[in-house]
Design a protein around this motif. Structure first.
Motif, PDB file in Angstrom:
ATOM      1  N   CYS A 163       1.067  -0.735  -0.103  1.00 44.87           N
ATOM      2  CA  CYS A 163      -0.195   0.342  -0.090  1.00 44.87           C
ATOM      3  C   CYS A 163       0.732   1.276   0.420  1.00 44.87           C
ATOM      4  O   CYS A 163       2.081   1.331   0.051  1.00 44.87           O
ATOM      5  CB  CYS A 163      -1.004  -0.059   1.591  1.00 44.87           C
ATOM      6  N   LEU A 164       0.153   2.378  -0.394  1.00 43.77           N
ATOM      7  CA  LEU A 164       1.090   3.923  -0.161  1.00 43.77           C
ATOM      8  C   LEU A 164       2.156   3.934   0.778  1.00 43.77           C
ATOM      9  O   LEU A 164       3.095   4.014   0.689  1.00 43.77           O
ATOM     10  CB  LEU A 164      -0.210   4.996  -0.208  1.00 43.77           C
ATOM     11  N   CYS A 165       1.257   3.121   2.604  1.00 46.35           N
ATOM     12  CA  CYS A 165       2.603   3.803   3.110  1.00 46.35           C
ATOM     13  C   CYS A 165       3.052   2.948   3.890  1.00 46.35           C
ATOM     14  O   CYS A 165       4.370   2.580   4.435  1.00 46.35           O
ATOM     15  CB  CYS A 165       1.272   3.874   4.753  1.00 46.35           C
ATOM     16  N   GLY A 166       3.001   1.144   2.806  1.00 42.82           N
ATOM     17  CA  GLY A 166       3.950   0.438   3.365  1.00 42.82           C
ATOM     18  C   GLY A 166       4.007  -0.806   4.710  1.00 42.82           C
ATOM     19  O   GLY A 166       3.876  -1.778   4.852  1.00 42.82           O
ATOM     20  N   THR A 167       2.666  -0.148   5.103  1.00 42.87           N
ATOM     21  CA  THR A 167       2.190  -1.321   6.337  1.00 42.87           C
ATOM     22  C   THR A 167       1.902  -2.293   5.654  1.00 42.87           C
ATOM     23  O   THR A 167       1.913  -4.026   6.266  1.00 42.87           O
ATOM     24  CB  THR A 167       0.633  -0.418   6.840  1.00 42.87           C
ATOM     25  N   CYS A 201      -6.097  -0.253   3.943  1.00 45.50           N
ATOM     26  CA  CYS A 201      -5.764  -0.248   4.643  1.00 45.50           C
ATOM     27  C   CYS A 201      -5.404   0.723   5.442  1.00 45.50           C
ATOM     28  O   CYS A 201      -6.136   2.006   5.348  1.00 45.50           O
ATOM     29  CB  CYS A 201      -3.935   0.119   4.314  1.00 45.50           C
ATOM     30  N   GLU A 214      -4.398   2.201   7.681  1.00 37.67           N
ATOM     31  CA  GLU A 214      -3.216   3.857   7.992  1.00 37.67           C
ATOM     32  C   GLU A 214      -3.656   4.006   6.780  1.00 37.67           C
ATOM     33  O   GLU A 214      -3.457   5.768   7.087  1.00 37.67           O
ATOM     34  CB  GLU A 214      -2.029   3.073   8.244  1.00 37.67           C
ATOM     35  N   CYS A 215      -3.229   4.220   5.303  1.00 38.76           N
ATOM     36  CA  CYS A 215      -2.811   5.120   4.799  1.00 38.76           C
ATOM     37  C   CYS A 215      -4.251   4.909   3.792  1.00 38.76           C
ATOM     38  O   CYS A 215      -4.687   6.033   2.672  1.00 38.76           O
ATOM     39  CB  CYS A 215      -1.914   5.342   3.653  1.00 38.76           C
TER      40      CYS A 215
HETATM   41 ZN    ZN Z   1      -1.070   1.508   4.242  1.00 36.31          ZN
END
Ligand code: ZN
Ligand code: ZN
Length: 137
Positions: free
Chosen positions: A10-14, A78, A80-81
């Motif tokens: 995903c964009l934030c890498g989580t 995600c 988070e992001c």
């Molecule tokens: Zn993310």
């Protein structure tokens, strides 16, 4: 054709995952649900047999939204992001992977455009417009 796993995130890498070819299908979907869920002209959906999909990080950060009344439409993202992340397709033994998440080249190319009759009124095929490597000059 090479069978090495391809990673995605995903964009934030989580949230991270890997997929292994061969894939079941790859298509652009222009349906109104995909347009809403992606915020874009169409989704780019890669279908991967479940046995060839693996979460590698962040599975517990995945949130889901199941569209009421829809037979199979579901959005996993995600927490988070907000990027969309892969989800199990209810009606087939595949995982739907939003192809924009892939960090490598899946080798396969989109085969077709579905729900073409539902495409956005403003959709223009990319080759009908100028291309810039980055921002327009
Ligand atoms: Zn993310
Ligand atoms: Zn769709």
């Amino acid at each position: 054709m090479n069978d090495d796993p391809i990673s995605g995130s995903c964009l934030c890498g989580t949230v991270k995952f890997t997929v292994k070819p061969p894939f079941s299908a790859f298509r652009y979907c222009h349906c109104s649900r995909c347009r809403k869920a992606s915020g874009s002209a169409h989704a780019a959906n890669l279908f991967v047999p479940r046995a060839q999909f693996e979460w590698s990080a962040g599975e517990d950060s995945v949130k889901r939204y199941d569209l009421p009344q829809a037979q199979r439409f579901s959005v996993w993202f995600c927490g988070e992001c907000g990027s969309r992340v892969p989800h199990n397709v209810k009606t087939r033994e595949d995982v739907l992977v939003p192809a924009g998440l892939l960090d490598g080249d899946p080798q396969m190319r989109p085969e077709n455009n579905i729900f073409w009759a539902s495409k956005a009124a403003w959709y223009v095929e990319p080759h009908e417009r100028a291309f810039f490597s980055e921002y327009p000059k």
